[in-house]
Motif scaffolding. Structure first.
Motif, short mmCIF file in Angstrom:
data_model
loop_
_atom_site.label_atom_id
_atom_site.label_comp_id
_atom_site.label_asym_id
_atom_site.label_seq_id
_atom_site.Cartn_x
_atom_site.Cartn_y
_atom_site.Cartn_z
N ASN A 33 -1.18 -6.50 0.36
CA ASN A 33 -2.41 -6.53 -0.43
C ASN A 33 -3.35 -7.65 0.01
OD1 ASN A 33 -0.03 -7.86 -2.08
ND2 ASN A 33 -1.86 -9.05 -2.55
N ALA A 34 -2.85 -8.59 0.83
CA ALA A 34 -3.68 -9.75 1.21
C ALA A 34 -3.61 -10.11 2.68
CB ALA A 34 -3.25 -10.97 0.39
N CYS A 35 -2.61 -9.63 3.41
CA CYS A 35 -2.39 -10.11 4.78
C CYS A 35 -2.03 -8.97 5.72
CB CYS A 35 -1.24 -11.13 4.81
SG CYS A 35 -1.52 -12.61 3.83
N ASN A 36 -2.16 -9.25 7.01
CA ASN A 36 -1.64 -8.35 8.03
C ASN A 36 -0.15 -8.59 8.20
OD1 ASN A 36 -4.72 -8.86 9.60
ND2 ASN A 36 -4.03 -6.83 8.98
N LEU A 37 0.54 -7.61 8.78
CA LEU A 37 1.99 -7.66 8.89
C LEU A 37 2.45 -7.52 10.33
CD1 LEU A 37 3.23 -5.53 5.86
CD2 LEU A 37 4.15 -7.76 6.49
N PHE A 38 3.52 -8.24 10.64
CA PHE A 38 4.20 -8.14 11.93
C PHE A 38 5.70 -8.05 11.69
CE2 PHE A 38 0.18 -10.02 13.02
CZ PHE A 38 -0.08 -9.64 14.34
N ALA A 39 6.40 -7.31 12.55
CA ALA A 39 7.85 -7.25 12.55
C ALA A 39 8.35 -7.58 13.94
CB ALA A 39 8.34 -5.87 12.11
N VAL A 40 9.57 -8.06 14.02
CA VAL A 40 10.20 -8.34 15.31
C VAL A 40 11.49 -7.53 15.36
CG1 VAL A 40 11.13 -10.08 16.87
CG2 VAL A 40 9.25 -10.67 15.31
N SER A 41 11.63 -6.71 16.39
CA SER A 41 12.82 -5.87 16.54
C SER A 41 13.27 -5.90 17.99
CB SER A 41 12.50 -4.42 16.13
OG SER A 41 13.65 -3.60 16.24
N GLY A 42 14.50 -6.42 18.22
CA GLY A 42 15.03 -6.48 19.58
C GLY A 42 14.17 -7.28 20.53
N GLY A 43 13.50 -8.31 20.02
CA GLY A 43 12.66 -9.16 20.85
C GLY A 43 11.23 -8.68 21.02
N THR A 44 10.93 -7.49 20.51
CA THR A 44 9.57 -6.94 20.59
C THR A 44 8.85 -7.12 19.25
OG1 THR A 44 10.19 -5.29 22.25
CG2 THR A 44 8.19 -4.86 20.99
N VAL A 45 7.64 -7.62 19.32
CA VAL A 45 6.82 -7.79 18.12
C VAL A 45 6.07 -6.48 17.86
CG1 VAL A 45 4.92 -9.06 17.06
CG2 VAL A 45 6.58 -10.26 18.50
N LEU A 46 6.14 -6.00 16.62
CA LEU A 46 5.46 -4.77 16.22
C LEU A 46 4.41 -5.10 15.17
CD1 LEU A 46 8.65 -2.58 15.53
CD2 LEU A 46 7.43 -2.81 17.70
N ALA B 99 2.68 -7.47 -1.95
CA ALA B 99 3.19 -6.10 -1.88
C ALA B 99 2.75 -5.44 -0.58
CB ALA B 99 2.70 -5.28 -3.08
N ILE B 100 3.68 -4.75 0.06
CA ILE B 100 3.35 -3.97 1.26
C ILE B 100 2.64 -2.70 0.82
CG2 ILE B 100 4.32 -2.61 3.15
CD1 ILE B 100 6.60 -4.62 3.30
N MET B 101 1.56 -2.36 1.52
CA MET B 101 0.82 -1.15 1.24
C MET B 101 0.97 -0.17 2.41
SD MET B 101 -2.63 -2.57 -0.62
CE MET B 101 -2.94 -0.95 -1.31
N LEU B 102 1.31 1.05 2.08
CA LEU B 102 1.44 2.10 3.09
C LEU B 102 0.14 2.88 3.19
CD1 LEU B 102 4.95 3.50 2.04
CD2 LEU B 102 4.44 1.53 3.51
N ASP B 103 -0.06 3.55 4.32
CA ASP B 103 -1.22 4.43 4.42
C ASP B 103 -0.87 5.80 3.82
OD1 ASP B 103 0.23 5.91 6.33
OD2 ASP B 103 -0.81 5.00 8.04
N LYS C 123 -1.01 -6.32 -6.08
CA LYS C 123 -0.68 -7.72 -6.34
C LYS C 123 -0.08 -7.87 -7.73
CE LYS C 123 -0.56 -12.16 -5.65
NZ LYS C 123 0.46 -12.74 -4.74
N ILE C 124 -0.59 -7.11 -8.70
CA ILE C 124 0.00 -7.14 -10.05
C ILE C 124 1.45 -6.68 -10.00
CG2 ILE C 124 -0.10 -6.08 -12.34
CD1 ILE C 124 -3.16 -5.98 -12.01
N GLN C 125 1.72 -5.63 -9.24
CA GLN C 125 3.11 -5.16 -9.08
C GLN C 125 3.99 -6.26 -8.49
OE1 GLN C 125 3.70 -1.43 -7.09
NE2 GLN C 125 1.98 -0.44 -8.08
N ALA C 126 3.46 -6.96 -7.47
CA ALA C 126 4.24 -8.03 -6.85
C ALA C 126 4.49 -9.16 -7.84
CB ALA C 126 3.50 -8.56 -5.62
#
Length: 309
Positions: A197-210, A184-188, A173-176
């Protein structure tokens, strides 16, 4: 408006409401000694606490995983939360941070054997609309960066325990903040996207939610609801390992959380997402999400009390 709020603090059977200035815990409390606590965020809409039962179940699960002793009963927590909201006249537009610490120790130590007084419950309710200085811009969308820190794996500290040991989140969050981004997005550890750092993430690609599988992230309550909504709406959804490149190239990206609900992301690491404005899929899911708020299966109704002006 939050300058004169009352907060609930105390062990089982001895909690009480205190003015903001004196709503404190002991220097011997486990939250102070080692961040040894669990917490939940609750949102109140129009006299109803959204997903209260689900959040309480997760709080008790975290307490069990942390081996807390002498935990407040569900009835005690209900009474503390209702009393706090009533004392503050809060029925809408507010957020509750519900914290359960391992409690006060008999001496300064990290050893739980010195916790002999029972857990400490903190009910902190604040006036905090969904879109405010403390949350996100859900209308225009937000920007994210990718953090240098990696999300804790279960082999180190399982994110399924909703704990207060938040340095792994605070440093990103400090970096952000320094980059002028919302979060900030956190990778595994394998380089796949976990969450922000605070929320879950979703992406949409070609009509599919990931959405990233819940290996190194908290399986959030709002995340669960969005997954269910996609199924109900007939929107294709994949819960799997998702790479950062897939988020960079996505048609849409959005975050989910109790505090800010669904927040569109329009920029990641300087890359414009889609057309740079909230997209049709997230708008459609957000509209459906509003319907969940009014569904009696999803809320606990507050008792009658006067509303603060």
């Amino acid at each position: 408006r939050n300058s004169s709020i009352l907060a609930w603090v105390g062990p089982p059977g001895a909690g009480r409401l205190l003015p903001r200035a004196s709503a404190t815990v002991s220097v011997f409390d486990s939250a102070v000694q080692g961040g040894d606590a669990a917490w939940e965020g609750l949102r109140v809409y129009a006299g109803r606490i959204f997903q209260f039962e689900r959040h309480l179940a997760r709080l008790f699960a975290s307490a069990k995983a942390l081996d807390f002793k002498n935990v407040h009963s569900k009835t005690e927590i209900f009474r503390a939360v209702f009393s706090t909201l009533a004392a503050n006249g809060m029925r809408d537009g507010c957020h509750i941070r519900l914290t359960l610490t391992r409690g006060v120790k008999s001496t300064s130590s990290m050893n739980p054997n010195f916790n002999v007084f029972g857990c400490t419950l903190i009910v902190l309710a604040e006036w905090k609309p969904v879109e405010s200085v403390a949350t996100y811009d859900n209308s225009r969308g937000v920007s994210l960066i990718t953090a240098s820190q990696r999300r804790n794996p279960p082999s180190c500290l399982d994110s399924k325990i909703h704990h207060n040991n938040l340095l792994n989140n605070i440093l990103p969050k400090i970096q952000a903040n320094l980059a002028g981004a919302a979060d900030a997005i956190m990778l595994d550890l394998d380089g796949f996207v976990a969450e922000t750092n605070a929320c879950n993430l979703f992406a949409v690609s070609g009509g599919t939610v990931l959405t990233p599988s819940a290996d190194a992230c908290l399986p959030g309550v709002t995340r669960e609801l969005v997954i269910r909504l996609c199924q109900d709406l007939g929107t294709p959804l994949e819960e799997r390992k998702v790479s950062l490149a897939e988020f960079h190239a996505a048609d849409e990206v959005f975050t989910t959380g109790t505090m800010g609900e669904l927040t569109p992301v329009v920029l990641i690491d300087g890359r414009v997402i889609g057309d740079g404005v909230p997209g049709p899929v997230v708008k459609h899911i957000k509209t459906a999400f509003k319907g969940l708020i009014d569904d009696p299966k999803n809320f606990t109704r507050l008792p009658d009390f006067a509303v603060s002006s």
